[in-house]
Design an enzyme around this catalytic site. Structure first.
Site, PDB file in Angstrom:
ATOM      1  N   GLU A 102     -30.021 -12.410  26.056  1.00 44.79           N
ATOM      2  CA  GLU A 102     -28.754 -12.299  25.333  1.00 44.79           C
ATOM      3  C   GLU A 102     -28.813 -11.268  24.206  1.00 44.79           C
ATOM      4  OE1 GLU A 102     -30.121 -15.119  26.250  1.00 44.79           O
ATOM      5  OE2 GLU A 102     -28.621 -16.091  27.508  1.00 44.79           O
ATOM      6  N   HIS A 109     -23.617 -27.161  24.070  1.00 46.15           N
ATOM      7  CA  HIS A 109     -22.806 -26.518  25.106  1.00 46.15           C
ATOM      8  C   HIS A 109     -21.314 -26.681  24.878  1.00 46.15           C
ATOM      9  CE1 HIS A 109     -26.290 -25.420  27.322  1.00 46.15           C
ATOM     10  NE2 HIS A 109     -25.643 -25.129  28.431  1.00 46.15           N
TER      11      HIS A 109
END
Lengths: 344, 309
Positions: free
Chosen positions: A60, A129
């Site tokens: 990322e 999440h």
């Protein structure tokens, strides 16, 4: 005009922009897989293939930098995070470099880029999440941060992002994906920093970011039954913020409730409350009320999760307290993600 | 090299006057890596650097006035006085950016190479970074991506044996040289004497040829040494983290001294010519500083300018 769901509007915006600009590419873990990021990248992959819609290794932070280096060299990357929580890993490149590039290198070149982060919701997504990061990233000058709730807005804002030269972070709440409305077939950009008055009203102003704009609309429906006219404002872009539209609404109603999918402390709700305190205090007939997630990480167990998120009913209750009204809350509401069972 | 050294030594001498209000990391002693690599590049090839970026900026052809004005915080600076010593850039000559966060510009260099590859542009992208960045995750993420995508990147690790004051042997496994870690990703890699400008140049030319012929990145580890303190113009032997003996050892292997001796032994120039060049550079930098001091600071009305496009 035909109707599109939120995810279909994202897909259409990407495909139409890619058709007119060959420098746009879409990259991210899983963008080319059979599920195509909840359907949003399927059509782009079908139309433009693996050279322009491609999977990447799990990197990322490096990829935020790789996309920056590509953008500076003339490309226009769209980077996708199927869960925005992973953007914490990319935050060095986003905050320390991408956001500051134009300023700290003397304004010579820009970083035209769109980063999509999807916020999970429902089916016990849990602490790592389901976070909303719009408020954190909006702290940093140099970025545009958008978190619209409605299909036509997400399409128009993506078009602006892919026509502009500023790095834009788009936060998409997974719960908005099934919201449907009429969406123009044309490429009609929506400017940054312009709020949408989702519903006009005269008694109370509800400002909701992202999913909370939709939940505020549901709250307004309930309030209407008790004769309360609520004005609902979706800021659409978190940075820049349309202060004028919010202030004009407070001037009209004199009451303000703010709802957000993140936390209250130092967040979006605090910013809007500060705006009201600094520039709208003379209009206020009652204290400002803020609704956000409970001040803990997101829990998984269903009753805890239900207690964690602000809901249309909690918005109604907040409005009720300001209006000194007893609203009849006979009908229990279904959570927007009640029937969600994946894919995740 | 001599030009870069002269410029930096002049700046270092004037730094204590307090007019250059920007943390400055001098490249003195490390000039051969910048010059050797950049001599192998074309203008269109991209260069990225880190906090110790003066030599890379100048070797790539960065404008001297732009650099000096940036150090003096003037509007005429290469970053309009918004960036400072660690954010030098001159994209017109391919010096794209420098950054003060460890390893950031390794990824951006890979990204620019990615753009070159996507558009079939025949250029290479170079990232200069120190041995400290090898410990960062982004170094590995970037190498992995460059290898998987076969990108035209020249990784140049300037191994000067210290990260601020921490010696390499306390930070990384002793028995695995840095270039070997690049090899473990399947990358072509080599270690070179970073104080020998010809050796660096030849290795860079070979690396770029390999990038062009075989596709994929090339990794160059240049062994070199920082003479002065981590940040600032002074020598720092008194601080106790390295010995005078070690510094003397490396100063005896000064890249400029070595190159001058080689050139003289080949009859490529005379001692008088070397002195003349040195004087020319001295005059150039002094004149530049003189002109920069008379230039305006940025107008505070422009404080927000450049935040957005």
């Amino acid at each position: 005009m035909r109707k599109l769901k939120y995810w279909e509007a994202i897909s259409e915006a990407l495909v139409q922009c890619m058709a007119e600009d060959k420098n746009i590419f879409i990259a991210g873990a899983g963008v080319d897989d059979p599920r195509g990021i909840f359907g949003t990248t399927l059509e782009a992959y079908r139309r433009f293939g693996k050279d322009r819609v491609f999977d990447i290794p799990n990197c990322e932070n490096a990829f935020a930098g790789i996309a920056t280096g590509a953008a500076v060299a003339g490309k226009r990357p769209v980077v996708v995070h199927a869960r925005d929580d992973f953007m914490f890993l990319a935050s060095d490149q986003i905050i320390n470099l991408m956001a500051k590039w134009k300023y700290m290198f003397g304004g010579k070149n820009s970083v035209p880029m769109l980063v999509r982060g999807i916020t999970g919701r429902g089916w016990g997504q849990g602490a790592t999440h389901s976070q909303s990061l719009h408020t954190m990233f909006a702290h940093f000058p140099g970025l545009y941060v958008i978190a619209p709730a409605f299909p036509s807005d997400v399409k128009g804002l993506i078009i602006s992002a892919l026509h502009g030269n500023t790095p834009v972070l788009l936060f998409e709440n997974r719960a908005c994906y099934q919201i449907e409305e009429e969406v123009s077939e044309e490429l009609v950009p929506i400017p940054f920093g312009k709020a949408r008055v989702v519903r006009e009203g005269k008694d109370i102003t509800i400002v909701g970011a992202s999913l909370m704009a939709y939940e505020a609309l549901r709250a307004a429906d309930i309030l209407k039954e008790s004769g309360v006219s609520a004005e609902v404002i979706d800021p659409r872009s978190i940075r820049p913020l349309d202060r004028e539209t919010i202030l004009a609404s407070i001037a009209k109603t004199g009451r303000l409730v703010i709802a957000d999918t993140s936390w209250n402390l130092y967040g979006f709700t605090a910013e809007i409350a500060a705006l009201a305190a600094e520039e709208g205090w003379q209009y206020l007939k009652a204290p400002v009320r803020r609704l956000a997630q409970a001040d803990c990480p997101a829990p998984v167990s269903k009753p805890l999760e239900e207690a964690f998120h602000p809901t249309p009913l909690s918005i109604v209750k907040a409005c009720q307290s300001l209006m000194e009204l007893d609203v009849d809350l006979r009908k229990p509401l279904t959570d927007i993600q009640e029937h969600f069972q994946g894919p995740y | 090299m001599m030009r870069i050294r002269t410029i930096e030594e002049t700046i270092a001498a004037r730094y204590p006057e307090g007019e250059m209000r920007t943390p400055t990391h001098f490249s003195i002693g490390q000039e051969a890596t910048a010059v050797g690599v950049c001599a192998a590049l074309k203008t269109e090839d991209a260069v990225y650097s880190g906090h110790r970026c003066h030599a890379h900026y100048l070797a790539k052809g960065g404008n001297l006035l732009g650099m000096v004005a940036e150090l003096f915080g003037r509007e005429a600076g290469c970053a309009r006085g918004r960036g400072g010593s660690v954010h030098l850039n001159d994209p017109g000559v391919g010096m794209i950016a420098s950054s003060a966060i460890m390893g950031e510009t390794i990824a951006t260099a890979v990204g620019t190479a990615f753009a070159f590859a996507m558009d079939n542009r025949p250029h290479v992208s170079v990232t200069f970074f120190g041995d400290g960045c090898v410990e960062e995750g982004i170094f590995h993420e970037s190498m992995n991506f460059a290898v998987m995508r076969k990108l035209p990147v020249l990784f140049v690790c300037e191994n000067n044996l210290f990260s601020v004051h921490s010696p390499l042997y306390l930070r990384q496994p002793r028995d695995i040289p840095i270039y070997a870690r690049a090899q473990s990703y399947g990358m072509l890699a080599q270690q070179v004497d970073g104080n020998n400008v010809e050796a660096v140049y030849e290795a860079a030319v070979k690396g770029i040829n390999d990038i062009r012929k075989k596709g994929g990145p090339f990794f160059l580890e240049c062994m070199t040494y920082r003479w002065r303190e981590h940040v600032g113009p002074l020598f720092d032997t008194g601080q106790g983290y390295r010995t005078q003996k070690e510094i003397d050892h490396w100063m005896a292997r000064c890249p400029i001294k070595q190159a001058s001796e080689t050139a003289l032994s080949r009859g490529a120039c005379t001692p008088d010519q070397i002195k003349l060049w040195k004087n020319e550079y001295q005059t150039e930098v002094e004149k530049t500083i003189q002109s920069v001091v008379g230039l305006p600071f940025p107008d505070t009305k422009g404080l927000l300018e450049g935040t957005y496009s």
